[in-house]
Scaffold this motif. Structure first.
Motif, mmCIF file in Angstrom:
data_model
loop_
_atom_site.group_PDB
_atom_site.id
_atom_site.type_symbol
_atom_site.label_atom_id
_atom_site.label_comp_id
_atom_site.label_asym_id
_atom_site.label_seq_id
_atom_site.Cartn_x
_atom_site.Cartn_y
_atom_site.Cartn_z
ATOM 1 N N CYS A 134 3.214 -2.492 8.009
ATOM 2 C CA CYS A 134 1.835 -2.067 7.818
ATOM 3 C C CYS A 134 1.322 -1.271 9.017
ATOM 4 O O CYS A 134 1.517 -1.674 10.169
ATOM 5 C CB CYS A 134 0.949 -3.288 7.579
ATOM 6 S SG CYS A 134 -0.805 -2.892 7.389
ATOM 7 N N ARG A 135 0.640 -0.183 8.742
ATOM 8 C CA ARG A 135 0.061 0.645 9.797
ATOM 9 C C ARG A 135 -1.014 -0.096 10.579
ATOM 10 O O ARG A 135 -1.294 0.233 11.724
ATOM 11 C CB ARG A 135 -0.571 1.898 9.194
ATOM 12 C CG ARG A 135 0.396 2.836 8.529
ATOM 13 C CD ARG A 135 -0.308 4.074 7.977
ATOM 14 N NE ARG A 135 0.653 4.898 7.254
ATOM 15 C CZ ARG A 135 1.488 5.749 7.829
ATOM 16 N NH1 ARG A 135 1.457 5.885 9.140
ATOM 17 N NH2 ARG A 135 2.340 6.454 7.109
ATOM 18 N N ALA A 164 -8.818 8.035 6.839
ATOM 19 C CA ALA A 164 -7.601 7.979 6.027
ATOM 20 C C ALA A 164 -6.529 8.935 6.522
ATOM 21 O O ALA A 164 -5.367 8.837 6.111
ATOM 22 C CB ALA A 164 -7.937 8.304 4.571
ATOM 23 N N TYR A 214 -3.033 9.019 4.904
ATOM 24 C CA TYR A 214 -2.088 7.966 5.246
ATOM 25 C C TYR A 214 -2.543 6.605 4.713
ATOM 26 O O TYR A 214 -1.725 5.737 4.434
ATOM 27 C CB TYR A 214 -1.912 7.878 6.764
ATOM 28 C CG TYR A 214 -1.241 9.068 7.392
ATOM 29 C CD1 TYR A 214 0.133 9.080 7.614
ATOM 30 C CD2 TYR A 214 -1.965 10.189 7.779
ATOM 31 C CE1 TYR A 214 0.769 10.170 8.199
ATOM 32 C CE2 TYR A 214 -1.340 11.283 8.368
ATOM 33 C CZ TYR A 214 0.023 11.266 8.571
ATOM 34 O OH TYR A 214 0.645 12.353 9.148
ATOM 35 N N SER A 215 -3.870 6.410 4.571
ATOM 36 C CA SER A 215 -4.429 5.117 4.164
ATOM 37 C C SER A 215 -5.478 5.309 3.073
ATOM 38 O O SER A 215 -6.114 6.367 2.977
ATOM 39 C CB SER A 215 -5.079 4.403 5.360
ATOM 40 O OG SER A 215 -4.169 4.207 6.413
ATOM 41 N N GLN A 252 -1.468 2.125 1.778
ATOM 42 C CA GLN A 252 -1.011 3.130 2.736
ATOM 43 C C GLN A 252 0.263 3.804 2.254
ATOM 44 O O GLN A 252 0.970 3.296 1.386
ATOM 45 C CB GLN A 252 -0.736 2.458 4.083
ATOM 46 C CG GLN A 252 0.324 1.368 3.996
ATOM 47 C CD GLN A 252 0.196 0.349 5.105
ATOM 48 O OE1 GLN A 252 0.741 0.544 6.178
ATOM 49 N NE2 GLN A 252 -0.546 -0.732 4.856
#
Length: 413
Positions: free
Chosen positions: A6-7, A176, A222-223, A57
């Protein structure tokens, strides 16, 4: 590739939300020549759900500096409705926070000055932080002082050392767009005054799921965000949310107000109501049907195009936006299906859409082509586009809106 973790919280990622295959970057328009087409790069486009912090993500290896560079094609000022939205924000924040000549407004990802120009007009000092040099140059031409840099904790420390201390930091539709979401947000408290305010605007994950807005998934994002996931990121940075507004932009967005953890702002009832509304986002049931529903929509869109072509109708598109490129590429549509896509941005005109290789033309050129159907790809701007292109109806042409959450997904309007 950074690996399946997870980022935000670092937990393993095992739950896939939607796999859109391998596609080009959504704003990487191509010159119309065979060598450029042959050299086009593709990256995996697959969304996962973290079962610990519930951040949705992407996991891909497209670096941020390959996306946000001096040829970045998205310029905010080409949307009249978005500039008007920014003006209303500036007016509202000026009144709410009593901003004036003694204040400083900083925008992170300030693009071409579409927002900060309104504060400049009101005599309020501003600073834009923008990684794309071409966009920052346009902002400077509007009187918006701009720094060309990626924002994070380290670059924020450099700004703070130069005396930057903001009464208001705007971060609209940028949260994001950063690979390291926690490292990015840790920069905000470094340049925020003790009782300063940060506002984050972002498309709401709850809307994406319930309205099937899969076309908002592309490499720049990205999210995919909710209060549930963002609150954990803010907490890690020493910030906390205290208010929220629901916005119609991008098919349904949130404007989240945040401050230093120890600041005196009281939480509002609207924030607590949102927590209640999002309670199901902490369960896998909220995500389970999404992929199958997207597949069904894509099949419907392809049938719509095939049926129109079988009737001898010529189809064009309007709005060479990133969401449209996701839509076209996932549905497998190309130049044989759609003769051209019009866009007001001259940086896109004369080039090919990534992946689909459909020519991008000016609105005037599209009118000269006299297509039978013009498909509006950025469905969130349908009214603005239909007003600008009203001449389509004058010769008997029709508009169609591709809206994943609408009944049937595609509608003649």
């Amino acid at each position: 590739m950074r690996g399946l973790s997870c980022r935000s919280c670092g937990a393993p990622l095992t739950r896939k939300l939607l796999d859109l295959g391998s596609t080009p970057l959504a704003n990487a328009f191509l010159p119309n020549d065979p060598a450029a087409i042959a050299a086009e790069r593709r990256f995996p486009l697959c969304a996962y759900v973290c079962e610990q912090c519930w951040l949705v993500q992407l996991d891909h290896d497209a670096p941020a500096d390959a996306i946000f560079n001096d040829e970045y094609a998205y310029l905010s000022s080409f949307s009249e409705s978005w500039v008007a939205h920014a003006r209303r924000y500036a007016e509202a924040m000026t009144a709410r926070l009593d901003l004036g000549p003694q204040s400083l407004v900083v925008e992170i990802a300030s693009n071409d000055g579409y927002l900060l120009q309104h504060f400049v007009s009101a005599g309020i000092p501003v600073l834009g932080v923008e990684p794309a040099g071409n966009a920052a140059a346009l902002a400077e031409a509007k009187g918006v002082p701009s720094r060309v840099m990626f924002f994070d904790a380290d670059s924020a420390a450099g700004l703070a050392a130069q005396g930057v201390a903001a009464d208001l930091i705007a971060a609209n539709n940028v949260l994001a767009h950063v690979p390291d979401i926690r490292g990015f947000v840790r920069g905000f408290p470094r340049i925020l005054k003790p009782e300063g305010v940060v506002t984050f605007e972002f498309p709401h994950l709850l809307q994406m799921l319930t309205k099937l807005q899969f076309d908002t998934i592309y490499h720049e994002h990205y999210s995919y965000l909710s209060l549930l996931s963002v609150e954990a990121v803010l907490r890690d940075a020493g910030l906390r949310p205290f208010d929220v507004e629901h916005l119609p932009t991008h098919g349904g967005s949130l404007r989240l107000f945040a401050c230093h953890a120890g600041a005196p702002m009281a939480e509002t009832a609207a924030l607590e109501a949102l927590r209640v509304a999002e309670k199901d986002l902490a369960t896998l049931d909220a995500y389970a049907p999404f992929a199958a529903e997207v597949t069904a929509f894509a099949e419907g869109f392809r049938r719509f195009v095939a049926d129109a072509r079988s009737q001898g109708l010529r189809i064009a598109g309007y709005g060479a936006a990133a969401k449209g490129n996701t839509m076209l590429n996932y549905c497998g549509l190309g130049h044989d299906d759609i003769i051209a896509v019009a866009d007001r941005n001259p940086q896109k005109q004369g080039r090919l859409l990534p992946g689909s290789h459909i020519p991008c033309v000016s609105p005037e050129a599209l009118l000269d082509m006299r297509p039978d159907i013009v498909v509006i790809l950025p469905w969130n701007l349908r009214d603005e586009i239909m007003a600008q292109m009203a001449a389509i109806r004058d010769y008997g042409g029709r508009f169609a809106v591709v809206e994943p959450g609408a009944a049937g997904g595609v509608a003649i309007v």
